[in-house]
Design an enzyme around this catalytic site. Structure first.
Site, mmCIF file in Angstrom:
data_model
loop_
_atom_site.group_PDB
_atom_site.id
_atom_site.type_symbol
_atom_site.label_atom_id
_atom_site.label_comp_id
_atom_site.label_asym_id
_atom_site.label_seq_id
_atom_site.Cartn_x
_atom_site.Cartn_y
_atom_site.Cartn_z
ATOM 1 N N ASP A 193 -22.230 -13.646 10.489
ATOM 2 C CA ASP A 193 -21.141 -13.488 9.652
ATOM 3 C C ASP A 193 -20.854 -12.485 8.545
ATOM 4 O OD1 ASP A 193 -18.008 -14.043 9.386
ATOM 5 O OD2 ASP A 193 -18.592 -15.981 9.735
ATOM 6 N N ALA B 23 -15.790 -14.173 10.901
ATOM 7 C CA ALA B 23 -15.146 -15.431 11.949
ATOM 8 C C ALA B 23 -14.802 -16.236 10.962
ATOM 9 C CB ALA B 23 -16.795 -15.075 13.176
ATOM 10 N N TYR B 24 -16.178 -16.428 10.087
ATOM 11 C CA TYR B 24 -15.505 -17.984 9.487
ATOM 12 C C TYR B 24 -14.010 -17.974 8.685
ATOM 13 C CZ TYR B 24 -16.270 -21.585 5.731
ATOM 14 O OH TYR B 24 -15.672 -22.826 4.948
ATOM 15 N N GLN B 25 -13.678 -16.809 8.211
ATOM 16 C CA GLN B 25 -12.599 -16.724 7.442
ATOM 17 C C GLN B 25 -11.705 -16.706 8.802
ATOM 18 O OE1 GLN B 25 -12.095 -14.508 4.245
ATOM 19 N NE2 GLN B 25 -9.502 -13.966 4.463
#
Ligand SMILES: NC(=O)c1ccc[n+]([C@@H]2O[C@H](COP(=O)([O-])OP(=O)(O)OC[C@H]3O[C@@H](n4cnc5c(N)ncnc54)[C@H](O)[C@@H]3O)[C@@H](O)[C@H]2O)c1
Length: 252
Positions: free
Chosen positions: A96, A156-158
């Site tokens: 990621d 993507a996490y954020q």
């Protein structure tokens, strides 16, 4: 320690196979709740000993059919659902990255687990909360990371965690009149399997020193916040993001 009484209530907890979700499932069981726990991993030893108050479902939250089926079955078997804790999430260091260069299949997988799965769990659980006539409560695990940019990004996490806060707020507004509350928890840094990269004393010391309160968070810190937000003690709180971060946001 505050004591809660969740006797006679049914909670669904995702991510209960380790870290914060395990601590939340355990806290709810110790406070008398019936719990349906969901995770890819097998049942942790800590959750043994609660007899038929625990149903442990092993499966992939990225599988929409599994999510809907597991929650619908749980609601039917227990005659309702009172609480939902969306705790499962993934932070895939190395894969990621910046959206400018990352494999978009990874982006899609992260979104499926971090955002679509919580949407589907809510979609399956809310009809049971409505049916009971006594309302309900949800907590969704985001992160304080979504408030800032990062020179070494996990986009993507954020973005999925920002979306989760937005979804939580939208559900809170939609469901408030029915007595169903929705809040997000934004952890700072906590020692769990997700943060396996902090693997030696020196790193752990440096991470702890960065938090104004001088220590790294624990799964129990997060469980304390989650149980509070689910409980009637928080009955006038909905649509918020609660940072549980040892003061880290003050540095951002
Ligand atoms: N640990 C931290 O420092 C930190 C910081 C900010 C936010 N968070 C968030 O808090 C939540 C809990 O994190 P944690 O530290 O306990 O992580 P963890 O990795 O210890 O636990 C997450 C659990 O989710 C499960 N899971 C992941 N993908 C799944 C899938 N597809 N299907 C079923 N289960 C799946 C994992 O098996 C694991 O047991 C996450 O949403 C995470 O993003 C953690």
């Amino acid at each position: 320690m505050i004591k809660y009484d969740f006797s006679g209530r049914h909670a669904v907890v995702t991510g209960a196979g380790g870290g914060m979700g395990e601590a939340i499932a355990l806290g709810l069981l110790e406070a008398g709740a019936v719990v349906t726990a969901i995770d890819l991993k097998p049942q942790p030893d800590s959750l043994a000993g609660f007899g038929d108050r625990l149903t442990y479902c092993t499966g992939d939250l990225a599988d929409a059919g599994f999510v809907t089926d597991a929650i619908t079955r749980a609601g039917e078997a227990r005659g309702g659902i009172d609480y939902l804790a969306n705790v499962a999430g993934v932070l895939w260091f190395g894969r990621d990255k910046s959206v400018l260069e990352m494999d978009m299949a990874v982006w899609d997988q992260v979104f499926a687990i971090n955002l679509t799965a919580p949407a589907l769990t809510a979609r399956a659980a809310v009809p049971f909360m409505r049916k009971s006539g006594r309302g309900g409560a949800m907590v969704h695990f985001s992160t304080i990371q979504w408030y800032r940019g990062d020179p070494q990004p996990q986009d993507a996490y954020q973005a999925s965690k920002a979306g989760l806060c937005a979804l939580s707020k939208s559900l809170a507004m939609q469901l408030a009149a029915e007595g169903i509350r929705s809040n997000a928890i934004c952890p700072g840094m906590a020692v769990t399997p997700l943060q396996a990269r902090w693997d030696n004393e020196e790193v752990l010391k440096a991470v702890a020193a960065y938090a104004p309160l001088g220590r790294i968070g624990t799964p129990q810190d997060m469980a304390n916040a989650a149980l509070f937000l689910l409980s009637d003690a928080a009955s006038y709180i909905t649509g918020i993001e609660l940072a549980v971060d040892g003061g880290l946001l003050m540095r951002m």
